[in-house]
Design a protein around this motif. Structure first.
Motif, PDB file in Angstrom:
ATOM      1  N   LEU A   1      -1.435  -0.673 -23.404  1.00 53.53           N
ATOM      2  CA  LEU A   1      -0.511   0.430 -22.856  1.00 53.53           C
ATOM      3  C   LEU A   1       0.354   0.086 -21.957  1.00 53.53           C
ATOM      4  O   LEU A   1       0.116  -1.032 -21.065  1.00 53.53           O
ATOM      5  N   GLN A   2       1.425   0.521 -21.643  1.00 48.83           N
ATOM      6  CA  GLN A   2       2.439   0.050 -20.585  1.00 48.83           C
ATOM      7  C   GLN A   2       2.144   1.024 -19.536  1.00 48.83           C
ATOM      8  O   GLN A   2       1.986   2.191 -19.680  1.00 48.83           O
ATOM      9  N   ALA A   3       1.819   0.638 -18.352  1.00 49.39           N
ATOM     10  CA  ALA A   3       1.554   1.254 -17.253  1.00 49.39           C
ATOM     11  C   ALA A   3       2.579   1.276 -16.149  1.00 49.39           C
ATOM     12  O   ALA A   3       3.379   0.310 -15.903  1.00 49.39           O
ATOM     13  N   VAL A   4       2.656   2.348 -15.628  1.00 47.60           N
ATOM     14  CA  VAL A   4       3.963   2.531 -14.589  1.00 47.60           C
ATOM     15  C   VAL A   4       3.335   2.914 -13.408  1.00 47.60           C
ATOM     16  O   VAL A   4       2.476   3.741 -13.192  1.00 47.60           O
ATOM     17  N   SER A   5       3.651   2.257 -12.317  1.00 47.99           N
ATOM     18  CA  SER A   5       3.158   2.351 -10.974  1.00 47.99           C
ATOM     19  C   SER A   5       4.189   2.361  -9.951  1.00 47.99           C
ATOM     20  O   SER A   5       5.369   1.611 -10.174  1.00 47.99           O
ATOM     21  N   THR A   6       4.215   3.033  -8.923  1.00 48.85           N
ATOM     22  CA  THR A   6       5.086   3.290  -7.810  1.00 48.85           C
ATOM     23  C   THR A   6       4.686   2.695  -6.406  1.00 48.85           C
ATOM     24  O   THR A   6       3.491   2.843  -6.076  1.00 48.85           O
ATOM     25  N   SER A   7       5.412   1.465  -6.069  1.00 44.00           N
ATOM     26  CA  SER A   7       4.667   1.092  -4.820  1.00 44.00           C
ATOM     27  C   SER A   7       5.843   1.105  -3.601  1.00 44.00           C
ATOM     28  O   SER A   7       6.896   1.379  -4.021  1.00 44.00           O
ATOM     29  N   SER A   8       5.346   1.072  -2.478  1.00 44.36           N
ATOM     30  CA  SER A   8       6.161   1.394  -1.316  1.00 44.36           C
ATOM     31  C   SER A   8       6.766  -0.100  -1.084  1.00 44.36           C
ATOM     32  O   SER A   8       6.405  -1.003  -1.112  1.00 44.36           O
TER      33      SER A   8
END
Length: 420
Positions: free
Chosen positions: A263-270
């Motif tokens: 799976l392609q995982a998408v994460s948002t970081s600060s």
């Protein structure tokens, strides 16, 4: 290996003289709880062998009465279940139908013996169309929201999980004598018929069927849990989070391929302590949460190829593209090519196979891909083998005609290699 087809399975099913209603299927399956994949043509023989070896065949009979209601009968004509509408069978294993209840027309699922697997308590039920190993159920709430849950093929809750503590006597052997005085709490799973309407505010979709382990996987986006709201994780049909509910998106890349899911995982970081500025990153994970391609910004990952070698081994290759700065485009190269700066082909172990200074683009009518190295274009096949080393200044793909430029001269590609 010769694979049996879904069509053949349905032919066997229809020959058992069961009634099938395509209209009912469309009615019941048009819901927000839709399965997201279709495994037709990808299921191995082992899956169909499980169906053929199933002793609990749907050998009973569905009868339509003059008032258009339906009854499930056994072969002797005894009524197992009455008052059904829009009923149809699923792969000779289950019957999905609607029934009038005190709360209106509701949908449920029964097995061949008339045993209720999914209670007639739901507004809609979705199941993966080629597998039927689990059921995503939903109810429309008074405010218009939809609450969902997952029930497995045996009628047990998968999500949200329910477990009861029950004290069950255990036998303890002490010096050769049986001592029955010791008891300790044990846990058992709960059937949907014992706890109907165990639902939650979540968006649920079927992600993958692992044919080797005969196991289902689900993508679940929590909508009501404050700690995980808007986060997606991967849950198996044993109720275990195999990928924690912590990502903005999870995109299955090789569902139903008879192998490990990626799976392609998408994460948002600060980017700052005040968390005002954020950055989207993507990575390649397998279904066991192992990171194959690390998280990085401006990165898109897709399946390059899934082929089977002569000895039956699968070889998965992935295409990792670096995007222009600030781009959060995801999808297939053909749709986001203008966002791509460079690309790499990487195998399922994370090993670099080939690097390109531009997008790796498939030719329109041929099983070859253009890539760029040292400022020149070359071509590879769909297994990432080099067909023509980089030597061309440019190329032009006109579908049936492909032109390449070398030393200022444009020549047809088919004069250099054989095009299929």
């Amino acid at each position: 290996m010769i694979k049996k087809t879904i069509k053949a399975a349905y032919t066997n099913f229809l020959s058992s003289s069961m009634f099938f209603s395509a209209v009912a299927a469309a009615t019941l399956m048009t819901t927000s709880a839709q399965a997201t994949i279709n495994c037709a043509g990808y299921l191995p023989n082992s899956y169909f062998e499980r169906i053929e070896n199933n002793n609990e065949r749907f050998a009973d009979k569905l009868v339509t009465l003059e008032d258009n209601s339906q009854q499930l009968q056994d072969l002797n004509g005894n009524i197992l279940l009455a008052g059904l509408t829009d009923a149809y069978a699923l792969m000779n294993k289950y019957l999905i139908a609607s029934k009038d209840t005190a709360k209106g027309k509701k949908t449920g699922v029964v097995n061949a013996a008339g045993e209720i697997i999914v209670p007639f308590a739901y507004d809609a039920i979705a199941t993966e169309p080629d597998i039927y190993t689990s059921f995503i159920v939903n109810v429309t709430m008074p405010d218009g929201a939809t609450n969902q849950g997952i029930i497995d093929r045996d009628g047990y809750w998968v999500y949200p999980a329910i477990k009861n503590n029950e004290r069950q006597q255990q036998r303890r052997i002490d010096n050769g004598y049986g001592d029955y005085s010791d008891t300790r709490p044990t846990q058992r799973r709960v059937k949907a018929v014992d706890a109907p309407l165990n639902l939650t505010a979540a968006a649920i979709s079927h992600a993958h069927y692992d044919s080797d382990d005969d196991r289902d996987y689900f993508l679940i986006n929590a909508l009501g849990d404050a700690s995980t709201i808007g986060k997606i994780g991967l849950l198996n049909d044993q109720g275990k989070w195999v990928i924690a509910q912590q990502y903005e998106d999870l995109q299955p890349l090789n569902a139903c391929a008879g192998q490990l899911l990626y799976l392609q995982a998408v994460s948002t970081s600060s980017l700052s302590l005040d968390k005002v500025e954020t950055q989207q990153q993507t990575a390649l994970l397998d279904q066991n949460a192992n990171i194959i391609i690390p998280f990085a910004p401006n990165q898109n990952i897709e399946l390059f190829n899934n082929w089977v070698s002569n000895n039956g081994d699968h070889s998965l290759l992935f295409l990792s593209s670096t995007l222009i700065k600030g781009s959060i485009a995801t999808g297939l190269t053909q749709d986001i090519e203008d966002n791509i700066v460079s690309a790499q082909i990487i195998d399922s172990k994370g090993k670099l196979i080939l690097a390109s200074e531009a997008a790796i683009v498939k030719l329109l009518y041929h099983q070859f891909y253009a890539y760029k190295r040292d400022g020149k274009f070359g071509f590879i096949d769909d297994q990432a083998n080099i067909v023509l080393e980089p030597q061309f200044d440019s190329y032009r793909d006109e579908g049936d005609k492909v032109w390449v430029e070398k030393s200022g001269e444009m020549v047809r590609l088919n004069t250099l290699i054989e095009l299929d």
